[in-house]
Motif scaffolding. Sequence first.
Motif, PDB file in Angstrom:
ATOM      1  N   HIS A 242       0.861  -1.015   0.163  1.00 54.45           N
ATOM      2  CA  HIS A 242      -0.100   0.007   0.022  1.00 54.45           C
ATOM      3  C   HIS A 242       0.751   0.919   0.026  1.00 54.45           C
ATOM      4  O   HIS A 242       0.737   2.090   0.774  1.00 54.45           O
ATOM      5  CB  HIS A 242      -0.924   0.120   1.261  1.00 54.45           C
ATOM      6  CG  HIS A 242      -1.573  -1.354   1.492  1.00 54.45           C
ATOM      7  ND1 HIS A 242      -2.414  -1.928   0.753  1.00 54.45           N
ATOM      8  CD2 HIS A 242      -1.405  -2.354   2.294  1.00 54.45           C
ATOM      9  CE1 HIS A 242      -3.037  -2.452   1.308  1.00 54.45           C
ATOM     10  NE2 HIS A 242      -2.250  -3.041   2.290  1.00 54.45           N
ATOM     11  N   PHE A 243       2.278   1.690  -1.002  1.00 53.25           N
ATOM     12  CA  PHE A 243       3.023   2.509  -1.168  1.00 53.25           C
ATOM     13  C   PHE A 243       1.981   3.873  -0.973  1.00 53.25           C
ATOM     14  O   PHE A 243       2.494   5.043  -0.993  1.00 53.25           O
ATOM     15  CB  PHE A 243       3.974   2.287  -2.098  1.00 53.25           C
ATOM     16  CG  PHE A 243       4.619   1.115  -1.550  1.00 53.25           C
ATOM     17  CD1 PHE A 243       4.750   1.079  -0.327  1.00 53.25           C
ATOM     18  CD2 PHE A 243       4.681  -0.647  -2.482  1.00 53.25           C
ATOM     19  CE1 PHE A 243       5.623  -0.668   0.206  1.00 53.25           C
ATOM     20  CE2 PHE A 243       5.999  -1.701  -2.227  1.00 53.25           C
ATOM     21  CZ  PHE A 243       5.700  -1.459  -0.620  1.00 53.25           C
ATOM     22  N   ASN A 244       1.246   4.048  -2.457  1.00 53.36           N
ATOM     23  CA  ASN A 244       0.253   5.092  -2.544  1.00 53.36           C
ATOM     24  C   ASN A 244       1.510   6.371  -2.480  1.00 53.36           C
ATOM     25  O   ASN A 244       0.949   7.446  -1.928  1.00 53.36           O
ATOM     26  CB  ASN A 244      -0.371   4.938  -1.139  1.00 53.36           C
ATOM     27  CG  ASN A 244      -1.540   6.528  -1.797  1.00 53.36           C
ATOM     28  OD1 ASN A 244      -1.907   6.333  -3.181  1.00 53.36           O
ATOM     29  ND2 ASN A 244      -2.514   6.838  -1.128  1.00 53.36           N
ATOM     30  N   HIS A 245       2.290   6.573  -3.170  1.00 54.21           N
ATOM     31  CA  HIS A 245       3.236   7.448  -3.487  1.00 54.21           C
ATOM     32  C   HIS A 245       3.838   6.954  -4.690  1.00 54.21           C
ATOM     33  O   HIS A 245       4.373   6.457  -5.563  1.00 54.21           O
ATOM     34  CB  HIS A 245       3.905   7.419  -2.475  1.00 54.21           C
ATOM     35  CG  HIS A 245       5.308   6.478  -1.828  1.00 54.21           C
ATOM     36  ND1 HIS A 245       6.263   5.614  -2.434  1.00 54.21           N
ATOM     37  CD2 HIS A 245       4.673   5.417  -0.917  1.00 54.21           C
ATOM     38  CE1 HIS A 245       6.247   5.130  -2.400  1.00 54.21           C
ATOM     39  NE2 HIS A 245       6.021   4.997  -0.832  1.00 54.21           N
ATOM     40  N   GLU A 246       4.791   7.806  -5.063  1.00 53.12           N
ATOM     41  CA  GLU A 246       6.077   7.679  -6.219  1.00 53.12           C
ATOM     42  C   GLU A 246       7.286   6.460  -6.098  1.00 53.12           C
ATOM     43  O   GLU A 246       6.999   6.661  -4.963  1.00 53.12           O
ATOM     44  CB  GLU A 246       6.365   9.206  -6.549  1.00 53.12           C
ATOM     45  CG  GLU A 246       5.266  10.226  -6.858  1.00 53.12           C
ATOM     46  CD  GLU A 246       6.032  11.680  -7.892  1.00 53.12           C
ATOM     47  OE1 GLU A 246       7.368  11.533  -7.613  1.00 53.12           O
ATOM     48  OE2 GLU A 246       5.159  11.956  -8.048  1.00 53.12           O
ATOM     49  N   ILE A 247       7.317   6.195  -7.399  1.00 49.21           N
ATOM     50  CA  ILE A 247       8.790   5.335  -7.267  1.00 49.21           C
ATOM     51  C   ILE A 247       9.566   6.082  -6.420  1.00 49.21           C
ATOM     52  O   ILE A 247      10.247   7.235  -7.596  1.00 49.21           O
ATOM     53  CB  ILE A 247       8.536   4.606  -8.616  1.00 49.21           C
ATOM     54  CG1 ILE A 247       7.751   4.251  -9.010  1.00 49.21           C
ATOM     55  CG2 ILE A 247       9.820   3.704  -8.815  1.00 49.21           C
ATOM     56  CD1 ILE A 247       7.660   3.349  -9.998  1.00 49.21           C
ATOM     57  N   PRO A 248      10.251   5.538  -5.751  1.00 44.40           N
ATOM     58  CA  PRO A 248      11.520   6.149  -5.547  1.00 44.40           C
ATOM     59  C   PRO A 248      12.494   6.339  -5.924  1.00 44.40           C
ATOM     60  O   PRO A 248      12.791   5.380  -6.821  1.00 44.40           O
ATOM     61  CB  PRO A 248      11.859   5.604  -3.993  1.00 44.40           C
ATOM     62  CG  PRO A 248      11.062   4.360  -4.486  1.00 44.40           C
ATOM     63  CD  PRO A 248      10.477   4.699  -5.440  1.00 44.40           C
ATOM     64  N   SER A 267      -0.544   0.690  -5.493  1.00 45.96           N
ATOM     65  CA  SER A 267      -1.334   1.972  -5.406  1.00 45.96           C
ATOM     66  C   SER A 267      -0.275   2.838  -5.694  1.00 45.96           C
ATOM     67  O   SER A 267      -0.140   4.090  -5.718  1.00 45.96           O
ATOM     68  CB  SER A 267      -2.004   2.419  -4.175  1.00 45.96           C
ATOM     69  OG  SER A 267      -2.748   1.718  -4.048  1.00 45.96           O
ATOM     70  N   LEU A 268       1.029   2.149  -6.682  1.00 46.65           N
ATOM     71  CA  LEU A 268       2.241   3.438  -7.198  1.00 46.65           C
ATOM     72  C   LEU A 268       1.202   4.702  -7.959  1.00 46.65           C
ATOM     73  O   LEU A 268       0.232   4.767  -8.657  1.00 46.65           O
ATOM     74  CB  LEU A 268       3.488   2.807  -7.652  1.00 46.65           C
ATOM     75  CG  LEU A 268       3.857   2.503  -6.797  1.00 46.65           C
ATOM     76  CD1 LEU A 268       4.994   1.036  -7.200  1.00 46.65           C
ATOM     77  CD2 LEU A 268       4.436   2.860  -5.848  1.00 46.65           C
ATOM     78  N   LYS A 269       2.307   5.874  -8.315  1.00 47.57           N
ATOM     79  CA  LYS A 269       1.307   7.215  -8.528  1.00 47.57           C
ATOM     80  C   LYS A 269       2.797   8.172  -9.381  1.00 47.57           C
ATOM     81  O   LYS A 269       3.642   7.805  -9.040  1.00 47.57           O
ATOM     82  CB  LYS A 269       0.604   8.293  -8.045  1.00 47.57           C
ATOM     83  CG  LYS A 269       1.365   8.292  -6.925  1.00 47.57           C
ATOM     84  CD  LYS A 269       0.231   8.990  -6.105  1.00 47.57           C
ATOM     85  CE  LYS A 269       0.468   9.385  -4.856  1.00 47.57           C
ATOM     86  NZ  LYS A 269      -0.941  10.164  -3.694  1.00 47.57           N
ATOM     87  N   GLY A 270       2.355   9.137 -10.315  1.00 45.82           N
ATOM     88  CA  GLY A 270       3.328   9.811 -10.816  1.00 45.82           C
ATOM     89  C   GLY A 270       3.639   8.940 -12.183  1.00 45.82           C
ATOM     90  O   GLY A 270       3.349   7.674 -12.630  1.00 45.82           O
ATOM     91  N   ASN A 271       4.649   9.983 -12.574  1.00 46.72           N
ATOM     92  CA  ASN A 271       5.244   9.096 -13.833  1.00 46.72           C
ATOM     93  C   ASN A 271       6.257   8.159 -13.070  1.00 46.72           C
ATOM     94  O   ASN A 271       6.726   8.056 -12.227  1.00 46.72           O
ATOM     95  CB  ASN A 271       5.841  10.346 -15.112  1.00 46.72           C
ATOM     96  CG  ASN A 271       5.622  11.380 -15.236  1.00 46.72           C
ATOM     97  OD1 ASN A 271       3.611  11.391 -15.199  1.00 46.72           O
ATOM     98  ND2 ASN A 271       5.648  12.517 -15.233  1.00 46.72           N
ATOM     99  N   ASN A 290      -0.860  -0.072 -10.741  1.00 44.82           N
ATOM    100  CA  ASN A 290      -1.169   0.664 -10.561  1.00 44.82           C
ATOM    101  C   ASN A 290      -1.922   2.153 -10.538  1.00 44.82           C
ATOM    102  O   ASN A 290      -2.072   2.442 -11.764  1.00 44.82           O
ATOM    103  CB  ASN A 290       0.393   1.063 -10.523  1.00 44.82           C
ATOM    104  CG  ASN A 290       1.296  -0.139  -8.730  1.00 44.82           C
ATOM    105  OD1 ASN A 290       0.999   0.430  -7.970  1.00 44.82           O
ATOM    106  ND2 ASN A 290       2.126  -0.183 -10.020  1.00 44.82           N
ATOM    107  N   SER A 291      -1.243   3.193 -10.602  1.00 44.87           N
ATOM    108  CA  SER A 291      -2.223   4.249 -11.411  1.00 44.87           C
ATOM    109  C   SER A 291      -1.057   5.553 -11.465  1.00 44.87           C
ATOM    110  O   SER A 291      -1.021   7.039 -11.112  1.00 44.87           O
ATOM    111  CB  SER A 291      -2.391   5.456 -10.349  1.00 44.87           C
ATOM    112  OG  SER A 291      -3.238   4.509  -9.891  1.00 44.87           O
ATOM    113  N   LEU A 292      -0.065   4.489 -12.524  1.00 46.23           N
ATOM    114  CA  LEU A 292       1.164   5.701 -13.378  1.00 46.23           C
ATOM    115  C   LEU A 292       0.218   5.921 -13.915  1.00 46.23           C
ATOM    116  O   LEU A 292      -0.309   5.865 -14.686  1.00 46.23           O
ATOM    117  CB  LEU A 292       2.294   4.658 -13.555  1.00 46.23           C
ATOM    118  CG  LEU A 292       3.187   3.831 -12.207  1.00 46.23           C
ATOM    119  CD1 LEU A 292       4.076   2.791 -12.898  1.00 46.23           C
ATOM    120  CD2 LEU A 292       3.521   4.240 -10.891  1.00 46.23           C
TER     121      LEU A 292
END
Length: 867
Positions: A242-248, A267-271, A290-292
Amino acid sequence: MAASFATLHHVLFLVWFLPIAFSLSFFFFKAESISNVSCNEKDKQALLTLKRGLTDQEHVLSSWSDHKDCCIWDRVFCDMKIGRVSELHLNNSRLGGEISGSLLQLEHLNYLDLRGNDFNHTPIPTFLGSMGNLTHLDISDTFSGLIPHQLGNLSRLRYLSFGLNYGLYVDNLRWMSGLSAIQILDLNAADLHREVDWLQIMSKFPSLSELYLFDCQLDSLNPSLGFVNFTSLRVLELSKNHFNHEIPNWFSNLSTSLLELRLYNNSLKGNIPPSIFNLEKLEYLDLGINSLNGPIPSSFGNLSRMRTLYLDQNQLNGTIPKSLGLLSKLETLFLGKNSLTGTIDERHFGKLSKLKNLYMSETPLFFNVNPNWVPPFQLSSASMGSIKIGPNFPSWLQSQKSLSLLDMSMSGILGKAPGWFWNWTSNITFINLSNNHIECDVSDIFLGSTVQVLNIANNSFYGPISSFLCQKKIRKNKLKVLDASNNLLSGELSHCWKYWQSLIHLNLGSNNLVGGIPYSMGALVNLQSLRLQKNSICGDIPSSLKKCSNLRLIDTGDNHLSIIPLWIGEMTNLLVLRLRSSEFKGYIPQQICQLSSLRVLDLANNSLSGSIPNCLKNISAMAFPDSYDISFFSMSFQYLYINEYYVENVQLVPKGKEMQYKENLKLVRLIDLSSNKLSGSIPVEISDLSELRFLNLSRNHLIGKIPEKIGSMKELESVDLSRNHLSSEIPPSMSNLTFLSLLDLSYNNLSGRIPSSTQLQSFDALRYIGNPQLCGDPLPKSCTIEEQSLNKSPIGNVEDDSENSNFYIGMGVGFATGFWAICGALFFNRTWRHAYFRSADEIKDWIYVTTMIKMNLLEKLRVCLSK
């Protein structure tokens, strides 16, 4: 339509690093005469003690005898130089009972595999942490509870697997610091959410090469970290968290070692960040589900070692970069279920000579290649549903000799199927051509012996159904799914069903079929769904269908049938029974209540008479929450092959409008008996169906009251009782139905005030009209004093008789006391007496009305008490 690839690449973690080849070598080459050294007696007695504490259903330990050398026992391996037990391979043996601490006496044991047994979800034995020589410990899919800290003492351990123990959890991971030699660590499905520093702890192991943390309830990849010291890591599995943030960006630190990175369903997001493209050795990348967003970077073309790439089920847009065609080692490419647009042509596949699996479904792309194009690849699966391929049939398919799965549904293909096509499919397994405009005589269809799924629904296939079912050249078929619905098929159902005994799903609905349902259909003993709806089939439903005991769904709606058979109650696996609009006559058989698993009962728009069975409460699936895994229901209506699903769909009328249900069918619980000739009252037992969501009894001849306890059916979303002869008041408990989005009580003989609640007043007055004695909001008719008093119970409550009797008795006593107090004063005071009689005429009507109301209420009370 192409379906989700979740079941395929989302469970690939199950087959990753398991050391099958390593362990099999011992099984196949175990010998009794390698050495003259015998098993150590201490080890033998320790193993016999272990055996006594175990239950052995499969008798895998039958060779463990005091009369034999323990080094030749099954699943036991010794160091033959010293005669000491070194390995125990007890995996997948259905062992139970208790693991004895006698294992501690096996001083030279270095390999212990207990995975896949059944120790009743007991905790992991803490004494395992004292087995200091262990280098390999596999206890996956076996235990539950807290992972003991003592395991941190196993400093020689190189392989440790807890995988798929869904009941395992940790309170912290600091104990792991002692695992200094660990190389492969599998914590799949263990609950790690209590340890916020998991990443820093696990990055301190210098030899760690494979880390598996699938579904571990992790909520952060610590994107703020600039550096993570995974110096030897080759495989990193972090999917379904449940990371729900951008790929580091710290992934770029792994550029010298990482081969596999799995991040799907997080739930990863962003580009997609540039750090991914620094992983120059990467062979396997899964960013699916995911939500990329944003476009697919052209830098993917730089990952020259890439063999598997999953970008499906995101929000990616723009065009597909032609640089993907440079990945000469690529075998699997999944881009489906995105918002990608534009054209795909030959240049996108320029160097993809090793491509085997292509998934592009449900993406608004245009596959535009030269008609004479010969692809450089040989595909195994091509999922291209819902992308534009037509209007012409793609001729490049002829070059694909290894294809086992083809989905070209909803692809805009027009006209006749080419002559070569059906011969070409002789070695294929899954064919989905549905929702196109393909014309074909069904007698021209040739199915090879490998075909399991044929979906040609919603096309223009024509000809007698018997010419397809009875042709000799396909009698040795293995077809499991046949969907030819919504075509132009004609004629009678054949008597050739004995050649189709592999069928699980059969849908011939919405054609021009005539005649009866043949008795020979009882040969389809594996059938789970039978759909013959919207034809001109007539006569009885044959009793031979009782042999099809696996049936979960029967839909014979919109035909010309006779009576509902009594044997229907024997179909105890039925989940959906749709018989609407089929001209059924007679009664609803009581046997229908034996269908305890039934979730959908649709008998609407027939000529059924008699009363509603009062045993409907026995349908436990509508009365109680799910007693089994909801996935059982889902799997009953779908068929999976590789990355494609065939999913059944059913047309229902839950809220007065026909709707199609597919995956969401598992959420439906419905009874629709509307538009029949049913009489009698609504059985009060129907209130026990507390899980029912849709109830339609409208357009019948029902009388009596609405069940008082209808408010206990708190899951109801739709209730239609209109156009009957129901009487009395609307039960106050109906105010409890807070999920109602449709209510229709119109055209009955209901009376009194509509109970007050946010829900009941939110419906249009049309839902209550046709009840002349009904009053109150939202009707324009206001209630009189009498009507208001008839329904004055608190919202949502039905007061019991004792409370009502105390109320009215107290009211009577108060009335008498007040009356004599006033009359006594008038008798002794002349002024008051004259003033009183001057106003008596003005209020006599009011007294009369009030008195009559009280007397009526008292009379009702007397009658109630006398009962």
